[in-house]
Scaffold this motif. Sequence first.
Motif, PDB file in Angstrom:
ATOM      1  N   ARG A  64       0.727  -1.256  -0.077  1.00  0.00           N
ATOM      2  CA  ARG A  64      -0.034  -0.003   0.200  1.00  0.00           C
ATOM      3  C   ARG A  64       0.705   1.505  -0.037  1.00  0.00           C
ATOM      4  N   THR A  65       2.089   1.126   0.432  1.00  0.00           N
ATOM      5  CA  THR A  65       3.173   2.346   0.273  1.00  0.00           C
ATOM      6  C   THR A  65       3.904   2.271  -0.907  1.00  0.00           C
ATOM      7  N   LEU A  66       4.198   0.771  -1.416  1.00  0.00           N
ATOM      8  CA  LEU A  66       5.030   0.761  -2.473  1.00  0.00           C
ATOM      9  C   LEU A  66       4.404   1.074  -3.866  1.00  0.00           C
ATOM     10  N   TYR A  67       3.358   0.976  -3.890  1.00  0.00           N
ATOM     11  CA  TYR A  67       2.483   1.192  -5.041  1.00  0.00           C
ATOM     12  C   TYR A  67       1.456   2.615  -4.923  1.00  0.00           C
ATOM     13  N   SER A  68       1.769   3.300  -3.899  1.00  0.00           N
ATOM     14  CA  SER A  68       0.772   4.391  -3.646  1.00  0.00           C
ATOM     15  C   SER A  68       1.508   5.893  -3.401  1.00  0.00           C
ATOM     16  N   VAL A  69       2.785   5.811  -2.872  1.00  0.00           N
ATOM     17  CA  VAL A  69       3.495   6.881  -2.545  1.00  0.00           C
ATOM     18  C   VAL A  69       4.214   7.541  -3.832  1.00  0.00           C
ATOM     19  N   ASP A  70       3.962   9.085  -4.482  1.00  0.00           N
ATOM     20  CA  ASP A  70       4.546   9.411  -5.438  1.00  0.00           C
ATOM     21  C   ASP A  70       5.930   9.919  -4.878  1.00  0.00           C
ATOM     22  N   LEU A  71       7.268   9.644  -5.284  1.00  0.00           N
ATOM     23  CA  LEU A  71       8.366  10.204  -4.851  1.00  0.00           C
ATOM     24  C   LEU A  71       8.666  11.574  -5.194  1.00  0.00           C
ATOM     25  N   GLN A  72       8.295  12.000  -6.534  1.00  0.00           N
ATOM     26  CA  GLN A  72       8.562  13.159  -7.175  1.00  0.00           C
ATOM     27  C   GLN A  72       7.701  14.343  -6.491  1.00  0.00           C
ATOM     28  N   VAL A  73       6.606  13.874  -5.735  1.00  0.00           N
ATOM     29  CA  VAL A  73       5.336  14.927  -5.148  1.00  0.00           C
ATOM     30  C   VAL A  73       6.294  14.977  -3.863  1.00  0.00           C
ATOM     31  N   LEU A  74       6.712  14.010  -3.111  1.00  0.00           N
ATOM     32  CA  LEU A  74       7.287  14.243  -1.805  1.00  0.00           C
ATOM     33  C   LEU A  74       8.416  15.073  -2.009  1.00  0.00           C
ATOM     34  N   ARG A  75       9.339  14.882  -2.843  1.00  0.00           N
ATOM     35  CA  ARG A  75      10.749  15.592  -2.974  1.00  0.00           C
ATOM     36  C   ARG A  75      10.155  17.216  -3.526  1.00  0.00           C
ATOM     37  N   GLU A  76       8.950  17.554  -4.240  1.00  0.00           N
ATOM     38  CA  GLU A  76       8.588  18.835  -4.399  1.00  0.00           C
ATOM     39  C   GLU A  76       7.855  19.516  -3.075  1.00  0.00           C
ATOM     40  N   ARG A  77       7.156  18.842  -2.515  1.00  0.00           N
ATOM     41  CA  ARG A  77       6.553  19.437  -1.336  1.00  0.00           C
ATOM     42  C   ARG A  77       7.398  19.527   0.100  1.00  0.00           C
ATOM     43  N   LEU A  78       8.417  18.621   0.012  1.00  0.00           N
ATOM     44  CA  LEU A  78       9.426  18.387   1.316  1.00  0.00           C
ATOM     45  C   LEU A  78      10.735  18.565   0.727  1.00  0.00           C
ATOM     46  N   PHE A 193       4.014   1.067  -9.527  1.00  0.00           N
ATOM     47  CA  PHE A 193       2.866   1.841 -10.320  1.00  0.00           C
ATOM     48  C   PHE A 193       1.579   0.616 -10.593  1.00  0.00           C
ATOM     49  N   ILE A 194       0.584   0.883 -10.255  1.00  0.00           N
ATOM     50  CA  ILE A 194      -0.331  -0.424 -10.823  1.00  0.00           C
ATOM     51  C   ILE A 194      -1.383   0.516 -11.726  1.00  0.00           C
ATOM     52  N   ASP A 195      -1.593  -0.374 -12.748  1.00  0.00           N
ATOM     53  CA  ASP A 195      -2.520   0.302 -13.660  1.00  0.00           C
ATOM     54  C   ASP A 195      -3.782  -0.645 -13.770  1.00  0.00           C
ATOM     55  N   TYR A 196      -4.828  -0.497 -13.326  1.00  0.00           N
ATOM     56  CA  TYR A 196      -5.947  -1.255 -13.068  1.00  0.00           C
ATOM     57  C   TYR A 196      -6.815  -1.181 -14.227  1.00  0.00           C
ATOM     58  N   ASP A 300      -9.003  -1.904  -5.984  1.00  0.00           N
ATOM     59  CA  ASP A 300      -9.234  -3.276  -5.361  1.00  0.00           C
ATOM     60  C   ASP A 300      -9.420  -3.360  -3.733  1.00  0.00           C
ATOM     61  N   GLU A 301     -10.012  -2.064  -3.353  1.00  0.00           N
ATOM     62  CA  GLU A 301     -10.295  -2.006  -1.930  1.00  0.00           C
ATOM     63  C   GLU A 301      -9.073  -1.742  -0.950  1.00  0.00           C
ATOM     64  N   SER A 302      -7.889  -1.703  -1.749  1.00  0.00           N
ATOM     65  CA  SER A 302      -6.680  -1.707  -0.925  1.00  0.00           C
ATOM     66  C   SER A 302      -5.634  -0.850  -1.489  1.00  0.00           C
ATOM     67  N   HIS A 303      -5.713  -0.722  -2.792  1.00  0.00           N
ATOM     68  CA  HIS A 303      -4.537  -0.032  -3.458  1.00  0.00           C
ATOM     69  C   HIS A 303      -4.980   1.128  -4.460  1.00  0.00           C
ATOM     70  N   ILE A 304      -3.964   1.815  -5.118  1.00  0.00           N
ATOM     71  CA  ILE A 304      -4.347   2.978  -5.702  1.00  0.00           C
ATOM     72  C   ILE A 304      -3.893   3.053  -7.166  1.00  0.00           C
ATOM     73  N   ASP A 305      -4.812   3.203  -8.017  1.00  0.00           N
ATOM     74  CA  ASP A 305      -4.165   3.513  -9.717  1.00  0.00           C
ATOM     75  C   ASP A 305      -3.160   4.352  -9.711  1.00  0.00           C
ATOM     76  N   TYR A 306      -2.144   4.139 -10.456  1.00  0.00           N
ATOM     77  CA  TYR A 306      -1.057   5.076 -10.595  1.00  0.00           C
ATOM     78  C   TYR A 306      -1.291   6.533 -11.054  1.00  0.00           C
ATOM     79  N   ARG A 307      -2.529   6.574 -11.853  1.00  0.00           N
ATOM     80  CA  ARG A 307      -2.928   8.058 -12.181  1.00  0.00           C
ATOM     81  C   ARG A 307      -3.293   8.770 -10.826  1.00  0.00           C
TER      82      ARG A 307
END
Length: 326
Positions: A64-78, A193-196, A300-307
Motif C-alpha cells: 500500500r506504500t510501494l504502489y501509492s506514494v509518489d516520490l517526486q511529489v514528496l521531493r517537491e512538497r518537502l 505503479f499499478i494500472d488497473y 481493489d479496496e486496498s491499493h491506488i491506481d497510478y494515475r
Amino acid sequence: MKRLLFSALIACLTLALTAGAVEWHWRSRNYLPGIIDSQDLWAQQRARLTRTGKRPIALIGASRTLYSVDLQVLRERLPAYEPVMLALDANPAMASLRDLAADQDFDGVVICDIDGLGLWRITWELQQAYVAHYHRQWTISRDVHRRMLNVWQQHALISRSDFSLLRSLVRWWNKEAEPFRPHVRLTSMREGFIDYTLTDTSVHRRELEAHLAKYGGKLPGPVPAQWLADLAEVRNWVQAIQQRGGRVIFYATPISGLRRQVEEATYPRPQFWDRLADATGAQTLHADDVPALRDFPLPDESHIDYRDKPRYTALLIDALTARTPL
C-alpha cells in the motif's frame, strides 16, 4: 586468424539482429521493459538512507506504500528531505523498523505503513531476509552490478526471462500463449505503479473471500493484551530513533469494502490502533481520521491506481504536516 575474427563478427551480428527482432516483436505486442525487484535493488535503496545529502524519509511497509506514494511529489512538497522507498509487497515492515533503530547513522523520518496484522509479532520477521542481505552481502561490486542491471532492464524487454531469446523461441515452437501481461511496474528507485485498466479487480476480491473461508470469515489475529504487550519492544526501537533526532510515524492506509469490514472485525480500533501511540511513543495517523484519505478511490479496496498517486501523496503530506510539521 582473420577468418576466425570474421566468423565471430558474423556470429555477434546475427545474435544482435535476432535479439533485436525478438525485442521488436514483443514491443509491437505492447509489452514494455521494466525493473525487476530483488534483494540487491532493495539494498541499493537501503544504502541511500545515510548518504542522500538531505534528511531521509524512510518509506517502509508493504504494497500500500510501494504502489501509492509518489516520490517526486514528496521531493517537491518537502524539498529538505529525500524519500527512500523500502516498502515490500506482501511483507509488513517491522524488521526494517528494527534495523533502522539499530543504525546509529540513521536520524531521519520513518513513515511506516502498518496495520494490526503487521504489528502482530508473528509477522515481524517477514522483511528480515532483505535486512540480512543488506548487512551481510551488499558490497560495492553488487552495487555496480545492480546499477548496470537497472539500465539493462529499463531499456530491454528481453532482459526479462519470459521474453529472452531462448524462451521466445521455445514459446513459438510449442505454440504457447503469450506471456503474462503485468499490470504493475517498478522504477530503479523502487517506486511502484499499478494500472488497473490492465487487470480484473474482482480477482483480488475472490482471493480475499477464499482466504476468509479458511478462517471462518475473519483474519487470524492475536489476543489484544498480548499484542499490546509485544509493543514494548517496538517502543524501544522508536525511542532509539527519536534519541538521535529522528521520528517514527505509524500510518494506517485507507481500505474499503470487504477488506475494511474484515480489518474492523479482526482488529477493532479501540482495542488495537487507538492504543498504538501510547504503547510505542510514536506519532500515528489513521486514514479514517482524514475524510479525503478515508474516501479515496481504491479499485481493489486496498491499493491506488497510478494515475491517482500524485493526488494521494499530496493529501498524505497535508495530513501529516497538519499534525506535526516535518
